[in-house]
Design a protein around this motif. Sequence first.
Motif, mmCIF file in Angstrom:
data_model
loop_
_atom_site.group_PDB
_atom_site.id
_atom_site.type_symbol
_atom_site.label_atom_id
_atom_site.label_comp_id
_atom_site.label_asym_id
_atom_site.label_seq_id
_atom_site.Cartn_x
_atom_site.Cartn_y
_atom_site.Cartn_z
ATOM 1 N N ARG A 165 0.826 -1.201 0.000
ATOM 2 C CA ARG A 165 0.000 0.000 0.000
ATOM 3 C C ARG A 165 0.869 1.265 0.000
ATOM 4 N NH1 ARG A 165 -2.489 0.842 4.489
ATOM 5 N NH2 ARG A 165 -1.563 -0.861 5.683
ATOM 6 N N PRO A 166 0.539 2.266 -0.821
ATOM 7 C CA PRO A 166 1.344 3.484 -0.933
ATOM 8 C C PRO A 166 1.597 4.182 0.405
ATOM 9 C CG PRO A 166 -0.272 3.403 -2.691
ATOM 10 C CD PRO A 166 -0.581 2.269 -1.777
ATOM 11 N N MET A 167 0.591 4.171 1.290
ATOM 12 C CA MET A 167 0.760 4.847 2.577
ATOM 13 C C MET A 167 1.827 4.162 3.418
ATOM 14 S SD MET A 167 -2.173 5.861 5.384
ATOM 15 C CE MET A 167 -3.074 6.739 4.109
ATOM 16 N N LEU A 168 1.845 2.823 3.386
ATOM 17 C CA LEU A 168 2.844 2.064 4.138
ATOM 18 C C LEU A 168 4.234 2.285 3.544
ATOM 19 C CD1 LEU A 168 3.559 0.055 6.347
ATOM 20 C CD2 LEU A 168 2.996 -1.810 4.748
ATOM 21 N N VAL A 169 4.335 2.314 2.219
ATOM 22 C CA VAL A 169 5.617 2.574 1.550
ATOM 23 C C VAL A 169 6.168 3.940 1.965
ATOM 24 C CG1 VAL A 169 6.743 2.972 -0.674
ATOM 25 C CG2 VAL A 169 5.111 1.096 -0.423
ATOM 26 N N SER A 170 5.293 4.941 1.983
ATOM 27 C CA SER A 170 5.727 6.287 2.362
ATOM 28 C C SER A 170 6.189 6.327 3.808
ATOM 29 C CB SER A 170 4.595 7.294 2.151
ATOM 30 O OG SER A 170 4.343 7.473 0.773
ATOM 31 N N ARG A 171 5.514 5.564 4.672
ATOM 32 C CA ARG A 171 5.909 5.541 6.082
ATOM 33 C C ARG A 171 7.279 4.877 6.248
ATOM 34 N NH1 ARG A 171 1.249 4.406 8.096
ATOM 35 N NH2 ARG A 171 1.419 2.138 8.228
ATOM 36 N N ILE A 172 7.503 3.783 5.544
ATOM 37 C CA ILE A 172 8.797 3.075 5.623
ATOM 38 C C ILE A 172 9.932 3.967 5.123
ATOM 39 C CG2 ILE A 172 10.165 1.174 4.666
ATOM 40 C CD1 ILE A 172 7.529 -0.474 4.622
ATOM 41 N N PHE A 173 9.724 4.544 3.950
ATOM 42 C CA PHE A 173 10.808 5.333 3.355
ATOM 43 C C PHE A 173 10.928 6.727 3.970
ATOM 44 C CE2 PHE A 173 10.518 1.992 0.209
ATOM 45 C CZ PHE A 173 11.868 1.765 -0.061
ATOM 46 N N GLY A 174 9.895 7.144 4.688
ATOM 47 C CA GLY A 174 10.022 8.374 5.454
ATOM 48 C C GLY A 174 11.098 8.233 6.512
ATOM 49 N N ARG A 175 11.168 7.019 7.121
ATOM 50 C CA ARG A 175 12.205 6.754 8.126
ATOM 51 C C ARG A 175 13.562 6.516 7.450
ATOM 52 N NH1 ARG A 175 7.897 3.401 10.682
ATOM 53 N NH2 ARG A 175 7.015 4.653 12.371
ATOM 54 N N LEU A 176 13.543 5.716 6.372
ATOM 55 C CA LEU A 176 14.803 5.406 5.690
ATOM 56 C C LEU A 176 15.442 6.658 5.069
ATOM 57 C CD1 LEU A 176 13.942 2.042 3.876
ATOM 58 C CD2 LEU A 176 15.432 2.375 5.864
ATOM 59 N N GLN A 177 14.592 7.615 4.684
ATOM 60 C CA GLN A 177 15.144 8.805 4.043
ATOM 61 C C GLN A 177 15.954 9.663 5.008
ATOM 62 O OE1 GLN A 177 12.414 11.453 2.040
ATOM 63 N NE2 GLN A 177 14.091 12.581 1.093
ATOM 64 N N ILE A 178 15.661 9.561 6.282
ATOM 65 C CA ILE A 178 16.484 10.280 7.266
ATOM 66 C C ILE A 178 17.922 9.767 7.200
ATOM 67 C CG2 ILE A 178 16.848 10.715 9.727
ATOM 68 C CD1 ILE A 178 13.798 10.484 10.069
ATOM 69 N N LEU A 179 18.056 8.431 7.058
ATOM 70 C CA LEU A 179 19.400 7.837 6.953
ATOM 71 C C LEU A 179 20.079 8.230 5.642
ATOM 72 C CD1 LEU A 179 18.671 4.220 8.292
ATOM 73 C CD2 LEU A 179 19.681 6.148 9.531
ATOM 74 N N SER A 180 19.325 8.210 4.547
ATOM 75 C CA SER A 180 19.930 8.546 3.259
ATOM 76 C C SER A 180 20.327 10.025 3.201
ATOM 77 C CB SER A 180 18.977 8.194 2.103
ATOM 78 O OG SER A 180 17.773 8.921 2.184
ATOM 79 N N ALA A 181 19.513 10.897 3.815
ATOM 80 C CA ALA A 181 19.857 12.324 3.868
ATOM 81 C C ALA A 181 21.122 12.529 4.704
ATOM 82 C CB ALA A 181 18.699 13.130 4.445
ATOM 83 N N ALA A 182 21.228 11.772 5.783
ATOM 84 C CA ALA A 182 22.429 11.857 6.628
ATOM 85 C C ALA A 182 23.667 11.412 5.848
ATOM 86 C CB ALA A 182 22.245 10.993 7.872
ATOM 87 N N TRP A 183 23.523 10.362 5.040
ATOM 88 C CA TRP A 183 24.662 9.872 4.253
ATOM 89 C C TRP A 183 25.099 10.906 3.214
ATOM 90 C CZ3 TRP A 183 24.773 5.036 0.542
ATOM 91 C CH2 TRP A 183 26.102 4.689 0.294
ATOM 92 N N VAL A 184 24.133 11.572 2.588
ATOM 93 C CA VAL A 184 24.481 12.618 1.630
ATOM 94 C C VAL A 184 25.260 13.744 2.313
ATOM 95 C CG1 VAL A 184 23.581 14.421 0.105
ATOM 96 C CG2 VAL A 184 22.565 12.155 0.065
ATOM 97 N N ALA A 185 24.792 14.162 3.489
ATOM 98 C CA ALA A 185 25.478 15.227 4.223
ATOM 99 C C ALA A 185 26.902 14.808 4.594
ATOM 100 C CB ALA A 185 24.690 15.594 5.477
ATOM 101 N N PHE A 186 27.048 13.576 5.037
ATOM 102 C CA PHE A 186 28.359 13.039 5.407
ATOM 103 C C PHE A 186 29.292 13.011 4.195
ATOM 104 C CE2 PHE A 186 31.206 9.367 5.630
ATOM 105 C CZ PHE A 186 31.843 9.568 6.846
ATOM 106 N N SER A 187 28.807 12.467 3.081
ATOM 107 C CA SER A 187 29.644 12.357 1.883
ATOM 108 C C SER A 187 29.957 13.731 1.291
ATOM 109 C CB SER A 187 28.973 11.466 0.833
ATOM 110 O OG SER A 187 27.745 12.016 0.404
ATOM 111 N N HIS A 188 29.017 14.669 1.402
ATOM 112 C CA HIS A 188 29.248 16.040 0.936
ATOM 113 C C HIS A 188 30.425 16.658 1.681
ATOM 114 C CE1 HIS A 188 28.492 20.457 1.319
ATOM 115 N NE2 HIS A 188 28.359 20.332 0.011
ATOM 116 N N GLY A 189 30.445 16.495 3.004
ATOM 117 C CA GLY A 189 31.569 17.015 3.786
ATOM 118 C C GLY A 189 32.875 16.340 3.410
#
Length: 336
Positions: A165-189
Amino acid sequence: MLDQNLFMLVLIIVIGLIFDFINGFHDTANAIATSVATRVLKPGTAVLMAGILNVVGALTGTAVATTIGKGIVPPSVTTQLLVIAALLAAIIWDLITWRFGIPSSSSHALIFSIVGAGVASAGWQAIEVGGLTKTFQGLIFSPILGFLGAFLLMILLLWIFAKMRPMLVSRIFGRLQILSAAWVAFSHGGNDAQKTMGVITMALASYYGWTGSNWSVPLWVILAAATSMGLGTCIGGWRVVKTMGLKVVELRPINGFAAETASAAIIEVASRLGIPVSTTHVISSAILGIGATKRLSAVRWGVAGNIVVAWILTIPVCVFLGWIIYLLLHLVTGIR
């Protein structure tokens, strides 16, 4: 009386840290645009996280700093005036593009400003072909890999989660995206902060006569550059965030995760290989790749075209700015 060369060295360090600070708020969008656009993170939280992880990432290596510091112009022909001219040229271009919300490359602005100042100082023969080759590899291949990597990862994720279900997918990746955003910030530095480390070390090498194995990035330079970029990131470049996160393509958490993960992986590999890439190039290309998985009309190609124009303009404009600023400084001061 303060020695002239020492004064210029101190001036370069100050200007270099100012450039890193500007780079931080100019490139804030690289780490946080997608997570803000998908509403996974509030802007304030995203900026703070990006600022801290920019600092942490900047402490992880100096391969890119070495490419910048002695791979474009050799230490034997580097002068303090050359470094000052390159920094001023890069800062001017960064501020112009920031003012108009154009996600240009701070990395390539600095590199090609060094080229322009180096040519003005010692001619084209002073430019190291190997360092420029690495730069052009990053310039050409990183956006292509960003587009393809995000496109393919998005196709894979859509296939895996097709029946959920799209709502469940968004909830899962809403959490995972915090990790991916953190990785981008880390690699940018880990990639971008090293540019200033390399330039400051260029100036130190010129002052102290470092060559060969003596050439290395001091710990205090690493810490100063990392902190300066982190502070700049905490200020935030909201004009660029708006362009990157909101104007190119509409994003959901699963899209943001795919774009950020593909981008961070490419930047991280490039950093370990000593290749200076533009995080702006990579993440914006990844966002375009995400849009292309929906349909070509989902991408606002007019905005994408403006981004590409900025990429192309950066090279000749910064070469010219580095060249003319060096000549003007030389004319006024009589110093080489």
